[in-house]
Design an enzyme around this catalytic site. Structure first.
Site, PDB file in Angstrom:
ATOM      1  N   ASN A 186      -6.738   4.850   8.279  1.00  0.00           N
ATOM      2  CA  ASN A 186      -6.228   3.474   8.273  1.00  0.00           C
ATOM      3  C   ASN A 186      -6.900   2.717   7.138  1.00  0.00           C
ATOM      4  O   ASN A 186      -8.036   3.006   6.783  1.00  0.00           O
ATOM      5  CB  ASN A 186      -6.584   2.808   9.612  1.00  0.00           C
ATOM      6  CG  ASN A 186      -6.127   1.352   9.690  1.00  0.00           C
ATOM      7  OD1 ASN A 186      -4.980   1.029   9.360  1.00  0.00           O
ATOM      8  ND2 ASN A 186      -7.012   0.461  10.113  1.00  0.00           N
ATOM      9  N   HIS A 245      -8.129  -1.114   6.183  1.00  0.00           N
ATOM     10  CA  HIS A 245      -8.404  -2.401   6.824  1.00  0.00           C
ATOM     11  C   HIS A 245      -8.928  -3.382   5.767  1.00  0.00           C
ATOM     12  O   HIS A 245      -9.805  -3.022   4.973  1.00  0.00           O
ATOM     13  CB  HIS A 245      -9.442  -2.219   7.938  1.00  0.00           C
ATOM     14  CG  HIS A 245      -9.727  -3.496   8.655  1.00  0.00           C
ATOM     15  ND1 HIS A 245      -8.847  -4.039   9.572  1.00  0.00           N
ATOM     16  CD2 HIS A 245     -10.753  -4.363   8.560  1.00  0.00           C
ATOM     17  CE1 HIS A 245      -9.335  -5.182  10.016  1.00  0.00           C
ATOM     18  NE2 HIS A 245     -10.488  -5.408   9.419  1.00  0.00           N
ATOM     19  N   MET A 266       1.376  -2.468  12.495  1.00  0.00           N
ATOM     20  CA  MET A 266       0.874  -3.521  13.374  1.00  0.00           C
ATOM     21  C   MET A 266       0.999  -3.193  14.867  1.00  0.00           C
ATOM     22  O   MET A 266       1.237  -4.082  15.689  1.00  0.00           O
ATOM     23  CB  MET A 266       1.610  -4.843  13.068  1.00  0.00           C
ATOM     24  CG  MET A 266       1.438  -5.317  11.644  1.00  0.00           C
ATOM     25  SD  MET A 266      -0.300  -5.488  11.157  1.00  0.00           S
ATOM     26  CE  MET A 266      -0.699  -6.992  12.061  1.00  0.00           C
ATOM     27  N   ASN A 315       0.828  -1.218   0.000  1.00  0.00           N
ATOM     28  CA  ASN A 315       0.000   0.000   0.000  1.00  0.00           C
ATOM     29  C   ASN A 315       0.859   1.263   0.000  1.00  0.00           C
ATOM     30  O   ASN A 315       0.479   2.258  -0.615  1.00  0.00           O
ATOM     31  CB  ASN A 315      -0.963  -0.005   1.190  1.00  0.00           C
ATOM     32  CG  ASN A 315      -2.148  -0.909   0.928  1.00  0.00           C
ATOM     33  OD1 ASN A 315      -3.032  -0.567   0.155  1.00  0.00           O
ATOM     34  ND2 ASN A 315      -2.139  -2.088   1.528  1.00  0.00           N
TER      35      ASN A 315
HETATM   36  C1  GRF Z   1      -3.265  -4.503   4.169  1.00  0.00           C
HETATM   37  O1  GRF Z   1      -4.067  -5.612   3.831  1.00  0.00           O
HETATM   38  C2  GRF Z   1      -4.029  -3.529   5.029  1.00  0.00           C
HETATM   39  O2  GRF Z   1      -5.400  -3.549   4.789  1.00  0.00           O
HETATM   40  C3  GRF Z   1      -3.736  -4.040   6.415  1.00  0.00           C
HETATM   41  O3  GRF Z   1      -2.411  -4.481   6.371  1.00  0.00           O
HETATM   42  C4  GRF Z   1      -2.094  -4.906   5.051  1.00  0.00           C
HETATM   43  C5  GRF Z   1      -0.818  -4.244   4.659  1.00  0.00           C
HETATM   44  O4  GRF Z   1      -0.312  -4.750   3.475  1.00  0.00           O
HETATM   45  N1  GRF Z   1      -3.960  -3.007   7.396  1.00  0.00           N
HETATM   46  P1  GRF Z   1       0.944  -4.067   2.787  1.00  0.00           P
HETATM   47  O5  GRF Z   1       2.075  -4.079   3.827  1.00  0.00           O
HETATM   48  O6  GRF Z   1       0.557  -2.677   2.403  1.00  0.00           O
HETATM   49  O7  GRF Z   1       1.289  -4.922   1.615  1.00  0.00           O
END
Ligand code: GRF
Length: 207
Positions: free
Chosen positions: A110, A112, A93, A17
């Site tokens: 955020n 999710h 996290m 992301n």
């Molecule tokens: C994503 O699925 C987001 O929705 C969740 O954590 C994941 C992060 O994935 N909060 P990345 O590290 O961006 O690949």
């Protein structure tokens, strides 16, 4: 870009992301600038991605601090120093305390991997699969003091097909996240996201 929205991305893992945001900026689809990556895991792939994108990283080791509030104070000072206008949690996290929630309420979002309020917390994709829902998806929301409970800005759904695995569902959800998150941040950058108590209004584009 002179008046681009200054954002900080908080992430602990892969950073796909983060990459989606960086790519949207590079391609001119997002009027923002990633001022800083905030990361609690030195070995996370997102740190590499930030380096490749020329974004500074604020790395910290939670174990070096007595309390969450202590490292959050240090992060808050860095965000303020850099004039960060929006915090984007993208796979961060760690629980966020009032040290950041209070001053950034309405300025911290955020993403999710489920259709909130269903399946909050960790493993949203697995929870949905195990429950047997036919639709799940992704949600972008403001961060309040709860676990994935803040006002919802944007959501998009995907179908859960027969024989779906956690890996196949995760791939579909990540693909929509990579569109949904930059689009939501762009709405915010355009001043089109208005927080009205529990609700979020999306204003029409001007002009
Ligand atoms: C994503 O699925 C987001 O929705 C969740 O954590 C994941 C992060 O994935 N909060 P990345 O590290 O961006 O690949």
């Amino acid at each position: 870009m002179a008046n681009a929205l200054k954002i900080a991305v908080f992430a602990s893992g892969t950073g796909s992301n983060f990459q989606a945001l960086a790519s949207a900026i590079a391609e001119g689809r997002l009027d923002a600038c990633i001022e800083l990556l905030v990361c609690d895991k030195p070995s996370a792939l997102v740190v590499e991605r930030a380096r490749a994108a020329g974004v500074d990283t604020y790395l910290f080791h939670p174990r070096e601090y007595a309390r969450r509030e202590d490292y959050e104070q240090a992060i808050a000072a860095e965000l303020q120093r850099r004039g960060v206008e929006l915090i984007v949690l993208a796979g961060y996290m760690r629980i966020i305390t009032d040290v950041l929630v209070q001053p950034y309420y309405g300025r911290m979002i955020n993403i999710h991997p489920a259709l909130l309020p269903a399946f909050p917390g960790v493993n949203g994709i697995r929870q949905a699969l195990e429950y047997g829902v036919k639709l799940t998806g992704a949600t972008v929301h403001f961060v309040d003091g709860g676990m994935d409970t803040g006002p919802i800005i944007a959501q998009r759904a995907v179908e859960v097909l027969d024989g779906e695995t956690e890996a196949s569902l995760a791939a579909k959800i990540h693909a929509i996240e990579h569109q949904l998150l930059p689009a939501a941040v762009q709405l915010y950058a355009q001043g089109r996201v208005r927080l009205e108590g529990r609700h979020v209004a999306i204003l029409q584009e001007r002009g």
